[in-house]
Enzyme design. Structure first.
Site, PDB file in Angstrom:
ATOM      1  N   LYS A 199      57.395  44.983  42.248  1.00 53.03           N
ATOM      2  CA  LYS A 199      56.798  45.988  41.359  1.00 53.03           C
ATOM      3  C   LYS A 199      57.854  47.009  40.912  1.00 53.03           C
ATOM      4  CE  LYS A 199      53.076  46.345  40.274  1.00 53.03           C
ATOM      5  NZ  LYS A 199      52.361  45.772  39.102  1.00 53.03           N
ATOM      6  N   TYR A 243      56.394  42.299  47.625  1.00 55.04           N
ATOM      7  CA  TYR A 243      55.507  42.813  46.566  1.00 55.04           C
ATOM      8  C   TYR A 243      56.016  44.163  46.041  1.00 55.04           C
ATOM      9  CZ  TYR A 243      51.402  45.122  44.535  1.00 55.04           C
ATOM     10  OH  TYR A 243      50.554  45.832  43.709  1.00 55.04           O
TER      11      TYR A 243
HETATM   12  N1  LIG Z   1      44.893  46.033  44.115  1.00 54.17           N
HETATM   13  C1  LIG Z   1      45.487  47.095  44.647  1.00 54.17           C
HETATM   14  O1  LIG Z   1      45.123  47.546  45.739  1.00 54.17           O
HETATM   15  C2  LIG Z   1      46.611  47.775  43.916  1.00 54.17           C
HETATM   16  C3  LIG Z   1      47.235  48.879  44.524  1.00 54.17           C
HETATM   17  C4  LIG Z   1      48.278  49.517  43.843  1.00 54.17           C
HETATM   18  C5  LIG Z   1      48.670  49.068  42.593  1.00 54.17           C
HETATM   19  N2  LIG Z   1      48.037  48.003  42.044  1.00 54.17           N
HETATM   20  C6  LIG Z   1      48.504  47.545  40.736  1.00 54.17           C
HETATM   21  O2  LIG Z   1      47.453  47.768  39.805  1.00 54.17           O
HETATM   22  C7  LIG Z   1      47.440  46.753  38.813  1.00 54.17           C
HETATM   23  C8  LIG Z   1      46.088  46.100  38.736  1.00 54.17           C
HETATM   24  O3  LIG Z   1      45.760  45.531  39.994  1.00 54.17           O
HETATM   25  P1  LIG Z   1      44.375  44.771  40.249  1.00 54.17           P
HETATM   26  O4  LIG Z   1      43.863  45.229  41.566  1.00 54.17           O
HETATM   27  O5  LIG Z   1      43.512  44.874  39.040  1.00 54.17           O
HETATM   28  O6  LIG Z   1      44.902  43.275  40.424  1.00 54.17           O
HETATM   29  P2  LIG Z   1      44.044  41.928  40.502  1.00 54.17           P
HETATM   30  O7  LIG Z   1      42.591  42.224  40.615  1.00 54.17           O
HETATM   31  O8  LIG Z   1      44.690  41.076  41.533  1.00 54.17           O
HETATM   32  O9  LIG Z   1      44.278  41.289  39.071  1.00 54.17           O
HETATM   33  C9  LIG Z   1      45.532  40.798  38.693  1.00 54.17           C
HETATM   34  C10 LIG Z   1      45.366  40.038  37.399  1.00 54.17           C
HETATM   35  O10 LIG Z   1      46.643  39.507  37.078  1.00 54.17           O
HETATM   36  C11 LIG Z   1      46.452  38.203  36.605  1.00 54.17           C
HETATM   37  N3  LIG Z   1      47.607  37.360  36.778  1.00 54.17           N
HETATM   38  C12 LIG Z   1      48.186  36.946  37.937  1.00 54.17           C
HETATM   39  N4  LIG Z   1      49.185  36.098  37.672  1.00 54.17           N
HETATM   40  C13 LIG Z   1      49.238  35.963  36.319  1.00 54.17           C
HETATM   41  C14 LIG Z   1      50.045  35.217  35.431  1.00 54.17           C
HETATM   42  N5  LIG Z   1      51.013  34.406  35.880  1.00 54.17           N
HETATM   43  N6  LIG Z   1      49.822  35.331  34.109  1.00 54.17           N
HETATM   44  C15 LIG Z   1      48.853  36.137  33.643  1.00 54.17           C
HETATM   45  N7  LIG Z   1      48.036  36.862  34.420  1.00 54.17           N
HETATM   46  C16 LIG Z   1      48.234  36.768  35.755  1.00 54.17           C
HETATM   47  C17 LIG Z   1      45.288  37.653  37.442  1.00 54.17           C
HETATM   48  O11 LIG Z   1      44.763  36.533  36.771  1.00 54.17           O
HETATM   49  P3  LIG Z   1      43.620  35.605  37.435  1.00 54.17           P
HETATM   50  O12 LIG Z   1      42.368  36.408  37.340  1.00 54.17           O
HETATM   51  O13 LIG Z   1      43.634  34.395  36.591  1.00 54.17           O
HETATM   52  O14 LIG Z   1      44.057  35.374  38.854  1.00 54.17           O
HETATM   53  C18 LIG Z   1      44.380  38.859  37.483  1.00 54.17           C
HETATM   54  O15 LIG Z   1      43.529  38.879  36.370  1.00 54.17           O
HETATM   55  C19 LIG Z   1      48.586  45.798  39.201  1.00 54.17           C
HETATM   56  O16 LIG Z   1      49.727  46.155  38.508  1.00 54.17           O
HETATM   57  C20 LIG Z   1      48.795  46.066  40.676  1.00 54.17           C
HETATM   58  O17 LIG Z   1      50.115  45.761  41.071  1.00 54.17           O
HETATM   59  C21 LIG Z   1      47.007  47.353  42.656  1.00 54.17           C
END
Ligand SMILES: NC(=O)c1ccc[n+]([C@@H]2O[C@H](COP(=O)([O-])OP(=O)(O)OC[C@H]3O[C@@H](n4cnc5c(N)ncnc54)[C@H](OP(=O)(O)O)[C@@H]3O)[C@@H](O)[C@H]2O)c1
Length: 303
Positions: free
Chosen positions: A129, A125
């Site tokens: 990223k 992961y």
């Molecule tokens: N979550 C954390 O703890 C965390 C920590 C550090 C950084 N980040 C970063 O912050 C950002 C937002 O994270 P988040 O927590 O909001 O993530 P999240 O809740 O897992 O949401 C990810 C979104 O991406 C969509 N997605 C996945 N595969 C896809 C595809 N093939 N085509 C189009 N959309 C797709 C998902 O769609 P579906 O709803 O249809 O599944 C979901 O809406 C990301 O860049 C993540 O890497 C997150």
């Protein structure tokens, strides 16, 4: 003229919060069905049709452990897709705001990471990223790459909700106490992005770059869990919410070794946000303030 914004991943935690916060803007908010980031032709076609001035890309492959067994998918969504989005945006003279992670670091530094520290992801992961970050940089369009950490919120699956559920079901919980970082609420992220939209001079190349972008102050997963339960109990007294089975004393501290996972996590995920403050005069609230706001809203939403 108002900016047209293309927002990806609106069913995710950050995407959902952004859609809500950006309601005053000209936003086209797309789900996975409307924009599939595994399909490069679809990405190109959608961006060419919509002709945005700005792309905001919170969509990502975020299943950290599962990524170890399906790296191609993680690299496609987190590495290739941001590159295509950036290439298409560049052709339109548009800019991009993209999200990245504390997992680009290996976590061995003793103090909080700053943006120029060496990256060395220890999981698929994290590597995926980092690929996305590098791809956007290499396209060379105006960009902000916001590295955040430990994201949770009222919407979506996350650690906060898991702890509340487990504390309601079980007498005690064992939580890792030797990984440190900043829990960051999707609401704080969305408010911060809206602020940036007003201050980021996207024609100024020197503001483009990577920024640490988290709630301030740090804790461990164990410390976060204790605060979640404490805050819930405080609010439950006032609001008559159902009692939890496990209380703060029932949250037991364990080591990373005692909780093995397929993907390695950095022990030190602390991100220093000084650059964000000095360039944009922006500081997100403390993680404790972020938590208070979210717990309140979770309960209000569920009543
Ligand atoms: N979550 C954390 O703890 C965390 C920590 C550090 C950084 N980040 C970063 O912050 C950002 C937002 O994270 P988040 O927590 O909001 O993530 P999240 O809740 O897992 O949401 C990810 C979104 O991406 C969509 N997605 C996945 N595969 C896809 C595809 N093939 N085509 C189009 N959309 C797709 C998902 O769609 P579906 O709803 O249809 O599944 C979901 O809406 C990301 O860049 C993540 O890497 C997150």
């Amino acid at each position: 003229m108002r900016k047209k914004i293309l927002l990806t991943g609106v069913n995710g935690q950050v995407g959902y919060a952004l859609k809500y916060q950006l309601s005053q803007y000209d936003v086209i908010a797309l789900t996975r069905d409307q924009l599939d980031l595994t399909n490069t032709n679809n990405i190109r076609q959608v961006v060419r049709e919509l002709k945005p001035d700005l792309i905001i890309n919170p969509a990502a492959y975020t299943a950290v452990d599962k990524a170890e067994s399906e790296p191609e998918l993680a690299y496609a969504i987190n590495g290739t897709a941001p590159q295509i989005l950036a290439e298409e945006a560049s052709k339109l003279n548009a800019s991009i705001i993209h999200f990245s992670t504390d997992y680009v670091y290996d976590g061995t530094k003793k103090t909080a990471y700053i943006e120029v520290d060496e990256v060395n992801p220890v999981s698929v992961y994290g590597k995926s990223k980092l690929l996305g970050e590098n791809a956007i940089r290499s396209v060379g369009l105006p960009h902000l790459i916001l590295r955040t950490s430990w994201v949770y919120g009222t919407y979506g699956k996350n650690f906060l909700k898991t702890i509340l559920r487990l504390a309601a079901e079980r007498d005690s919980l064992k939580i890792v106490a030797d990984q440190f970082g900043a829990p960051t609420s999707s609401h704080s992220i969305a408010e911060g992005v809206v602020y940036l939209l007003n201050v980021w001079q996207d024609n100024q190349e020197n503001q483009s770059g990577v920024y640490h972008f988290t709630n301030t102050e740090y804790t461990s997963w164990h410390g976060f869990s204790c605060e979640i339960v404490t805050e819930y109990n405080r609010l439950s007294e006032v609001n008559g919410w159902p009692k939890l089975k496990a209380n703060v004393d029932d949250i037991l501290a364990i080591s990373t070794e005692e909780y093995p996972t397929p993907a390695a996590r950095p022990q030190n995920s602390k991100l220093d946000n000084t650059k964000l403050k000095s360039v944009f005069k922006l500081e997100l609230p403390s993680w404790q303030q972020g938590l208070q706001q979210v717990i309140q809203n979770i309960q209000i939403a569920e009543k």
